[in-house]
Write a protein that holds these residues in place. Structure first.
Motif, PDB file in Angstrom:
ATOM      1  N   UNK A  76      -0.845  -7.765  -6.655  1.00 53.32           N
ATOM      2  CA  UNK A  76      -1.753  -8.857  -6.950  1.00 53.32           C
ATOM      3  C   UNK A  76      -1.025 -10.203  -6.992  1.00 53.32           C
ATOM      4  N   UNK A  77       0.119 -10.223  -7.664  1.00 50.07           N
ATOM      5  CA  UNK A  77       0.841 -11.493  -7.818  1.00 50.07           C
ATOM      6  C   UNK A  77       1.478 -11.964  -6.518  1.00 50.07           C
ATOM      7  N   UNK A  78       1.724 -11.046  -5.568  1.00 45.71           N
ATOM      8  CA  UNK A  78       2.325 -11.441  -4.295  1.00 45.71           C
ATOM      9  C   UNK A  78       1.448 -12.451  -3.568  1.00 45.71           C
ATOM     10  N   UNK A  79       0.123 -12.250  -3.608  1.00 44.16           N
ATOM     11  CA  UNK A  79      -0.785 -13.193  -2.950  1.00 44.16           C
ATOM     12  C   UNK A  79      -0.729 -14.560  -3.617  1.00 44.16           C
ATOM     13  N   UNK A  80      -0.563 -14.583  -4.929  1.00 49.66           N
ATOM     14  CA  UNK A  80      -0.452 -15.856  -5.646  1.00 49.66           C
ATOM     15  C   UNK A  80       0.819 -16.592  -5.249  1.00 49.66           C
ATOM     16  N   UNK A 101       5.569  -5.240   0.447  1.00 48.73           N
ATOM     17  CA  UNK A 101       4.480  -5.057   1.410  1.00 48.73           C
ATOM     18  C   UNK A 101       3.360  -6.070   1.177  1.00 48.73           C
ATOM     19  N   UNK A 102       3.007  -6.277  -0.082  1.00 42.07           N
ATOM     20  CA  UNK A 102       1.919  -7.205  -0.396  1.00 42.07           C
ATOM     21  C   UNK A 102       2.282  -8.637  -0.023  1.00 42.07           C
ATOM     22  N   UNK A 103       3.521  -9.043  -0.311  1.00 41.69           N
ATOM     23  CA  UNK A 103       3.935 -10.396   0.022  1.00 41.69           C
ATOM     24  C   UNK A 103       3.981 -10.592   1.535  1.00 41.69           C
ATOM     25  N   UNK A 104       4.430  -9.571   2.259  1.00 42.18           N
ATOM     26  CA  UNK A 104       4.484  -9.663   3.719  1.00 42.18           C
ATOM     27  C   UNK A 104       3.089  -9.859   4.308  1.00 42.18           C
ATOM     28  N   UNK A 105       2.123  -9.072   3.835  1.00 39.42           N
ATOM     29  CA  UNK A 105       0.755  -9.204   4.341  1.00 39.42           C
ATOM     30  C   UNK A 105       0.161 -10.557   3.951  1.00 39.42           C
ATOM     31  N   UNK A 106       0.411 -10.991   2.727  1.00 40.33           N
ATOM     32  CA  UNK A 106      -0.140 -12.275   2.270  1.00 40.33           C
ATOM     33  C   UNK A 106       0.419 -13.428   3.100  1.00 40.33           C
TER      34      UNK A 106
END
Length: 675
Positions: A404-408, A623-628
């Motif tokens: 969740x925080x990766x998108x932020x 993974x989340x930060x890469x996609x974001x």
């Protein structure tokens, strides 16, 4: 010198067969220009400059190549090159996927009478577009200017090309009108129905313009209007596309809407290019745009069966909205001051308490020796319902935070890259994320362990019941061993599941908004009578605000519960390790063995729990930060500077990475830590 000889050989072959309409001669010339490696851009650039020099110095080469190119173009149907190449077809994403997959397995038939298919024969290497795009536009223009089309008499061929362009403009305009009337587009921008649609009026203006253009081709003395009115309407169409994209930021988006937006933008851009080519006498930018168009055609031909390009093109807006919804959820996982930090600690402690019972329930379920699929269902429901209960009680599972925080963080990086601001705000955000993550993990683990100990001791000495056997205890300890088991790979699998759960959560949040699920639920008569108007309204509001989180937790539980069974069915060593459950399992194993464990096992198990947690967090966050970042089409800016500032901040105030300050830090929004 050898390169010039190769080019001269190719040019001499064209001189010998300049009246031939076969693409063999042009393919030979491109082969002479093509570098051995696509990274040898200087070699390709020098080859093109050598070609320009040869054409400039040798009139025979220049005349032969010019005549040959005009013959190739005029003898083939050009329409599909202008209207289809590099543009998404009128089909759904999945239909396009099946078609491209089929063409990969069985290539489509080559049709020699279509100019579009000529590109596949000439640029027959799948990576040709890389060196073609890398060569500067100015170098390609040098070759074009060296051909000196003004020397020859190509009026007939030019007139045929102009008529093909006129037809292409008509086709593109009709398609823009059709896309502009699509129900999904109208639904997302209702103003199209209230006012005169530019998608329709551009077609009317274009028809008038093209009629005048064709009349002037027949009788050059006739005057005609220019294309300025058409271009104004195309600008209005672009403005509507931008408004729909902005509206989707708060009203959600779908794959089909994204597909429509991409197709519409591609057709608008291509129609502008065709109009520039028709008005080349009045447009100074025509040669440059023609070169860019040529590069687009080569890339479109090389990548026409690419499945990755298809999904990357058509899911970018959806991916952005999913990560945006995850980012808004992620704001709840960032504690900017002491009060929020303590609230996060309490929230994590509540989750640790419930996980202690969930871990025991899984152990009891495993004792039943159920059939594999039934066991997977039981494990999945234990996880899913437990995680959903944790969310409904406003507790926090620490490992859910990174996705969740990766998108932020990605949003902060985007703002910094656009504004050119210093990285201080991003550093403070990462600092806040780090201390919030730390206190959440500590809250989970430090409560899960005593909860498990209390349950196990109560069962053992209060009810005279052993929760787990000695063999099971040693098995649990072995699962925590990072050196002699697959604990770390299994923790990485759990990290992937955490990442997917974050995407699922964002997807359903987007779906709830885009499909107006709460409003549709309010229309149901039976639940309104059953619960009452006011209570059903509250339920619908709760669904609107929490559908994504509930769905994410539900599917996350299914992934965790069924992974081991999936590995059993496939004969693969698949399983999961989660830090909170692992810490609870350590406590249950210790009680079963009466705490009679060598210090080496205590140390190994403790290190295993720590490494499992770090792997869970690193994989899901990465993974989340890469996609974001990819969904926003941005990259990290000045990583070294960012790392240096983080290190300096850590040395200067290490406690701020673990304990929140009492004062409010303005780098992050002020939100309560809810899941």
């Amino acid at each position: 010198m050898s390169q010039n000889l190769t080019l001269e050989s190719a040019l001499q072959a064209i001189v010998a067969t300049q009246s031939d309409r076969s693409p063999t001669g042009l393919a030979g010339l491109i082969a002479a220009l093509r570098p051995h490696n696509v990274t040898q851009i200087n070699l390709a650039t020098n080859s093109l400059r050598s070609l320009a020099w040869l054409l400039d110095q040798n009139a025979a080469y220049r005349s032969a190549l010019r005549h040959y190119l005009m013959k190739l173009v005029s003898s083939r149907r050009q329409l599909h090159l202008y209207t289809d190449a590099g543009i998404l077809s009128n089909e759904g994403v999945w239909s396009a996927f099946r078609r491209r997959l089929g063409e990969k397995l069985l290539p489509s038939e080559y049709r020699d009478d279509y100019l579009r298919d000529l590109f596949g024969r000439v640029f027959d290497h799948k990576d040709d577009y890389e060196w073609v795009n890398a060569v500067p536009d100015a170098v390609w223009l040098e070759v074009w200017q060296a051909l000196n089309f003004a020397e020859g008499n190509h009026a007939h061929d030019e007139r045929n090309t102009q008529l093909e362009l006129v037809e292409a403009a008509q086709v593109l305009s009709y398609r823009i009108s059709a896309i502009g009337l699509e129900p999904e587009l109208v639904r997302n921008y209702p103003a199209i129905e209230k006012f005169e649609s530019p998608f329709l009026t551009q077609n009317v203006e274009l028809r008038d313009y093209l009629e005048g253009y064709k009349a002037q081709l027949i009788e050059p003395s006739k005057s005609r209007e220019d294309d300025k009115a058409v271009c104004v309407l195309l600008d209005q169409c672009d403005e509507i596309v931008m408004r729909v994209r902005k509206t989707s930021a708060h009203e959600g988006v779908s794959v089909s809407l994204t597909y429509l937006m991409v197709r519409l933008s591609q057709h608008l851009e291509r129609l502008r290019l065709v109009l520039d080519l028709l008005e080349q006498e009045h447009s100074r930018q025509t040669p440059e745009r023609a070169v860019r168009f040529f590069k687009q055609l080569v890339e479109a031909e090389n990548r026409k069966t690419s499945l990755r390009d298809l999904f990357a093109t058509n899911t970018d807006l959806l991916a952005l909205q999913i990560t945006e919804h995850a980012g808004r959820t992620g704001e709840h996982y960032i504690a900017s001051n002491r009060r929020e930090w303590l609230a996060m600690a309490k929230s994590a402690m509540g989750a640790g308490f419930i996980v202690g019972f969930m871990a025991l329930l899984k152990i009891f379920t495993a004792k039943l020796k159920l059939a594999p699929l039934i066991e997977a269902f039981a494990f999945s429901m234990n996880y899913s319902l437990g995680f959903m209960l944790i969310h409904m009680l406003h507790f926090t599972i620490a490992t859910k935070q990174p996705a969740m925080t990766a998108a932020k963080i990605a949003a902060s990086i985007e703002r910094q890259s656009k504004a050119g601001d210093a990285q201080d705000g991003l550093v403070e955000l990462i600092e806040a994320v780090a201390r919030t993550q730390f206190v959440a993990i500590m809250g989970n683990v430090l409560i899960a362990i005593p909860t498990a100990l209390l349950i196990a001791l109560s069962l053992k000495y209060g009810l005279d019941s052993e929760p787990i056997s000695t063999e099971k205890a040693y098995s649990l300890l072995h699962d925590l061993d990072p050196f002699h088991s697959l604990a770390i790979p299994h923790a990485a699998i759990a990290g992937c599941c955490l990442f997917l759960a974050g995407l699922i959560s964002g997807y359903y949040d987007n779906k709830a908004v885009y499909n107006r699920i709460p409003a549709r639920l309010m229309q149901l008569q039976l639940p309104r009578r059953l619960f009452g108007e006011a209570r059903w309204q509250r339920i619908c509001t709760y669904i609107e605000n929490n559908l994504g989180a509930l769905a994410g937790n539900f599917f996350f539980g299914i992934m965790l519960g069924s992974m081991g069974t999936l590995g059993f069915l496939l004969g693969l060593p698949l399983d999961i390790r989660h830090i909170t459950f692992s810490s609870a399992n350590l406590a249950y194993a210790a009680v079963a063995l009466d705490f009679q464990l060598p210090w080496q096992i205590w140390l190994t198990s403790s290190v295993g729990v720590l490494l499992i947690g770090l792997t869970n967090l690193a994989v899901s966050f990465g993974l989340a930060l890469s996609v974001a970042l990819r969904s926003r089409r941005i990259r990290f800016v000045d990583r070294r500077s960012l790392v240096r500032k983080l290190f300096q901040r850590l040395l200067r105030s290490p406690q701020r990475f673990f304990i929140a300050p009492k004062e409010i830090v303005t780098a992050t929004p002020n939100h309560k830590p809810e899941q």
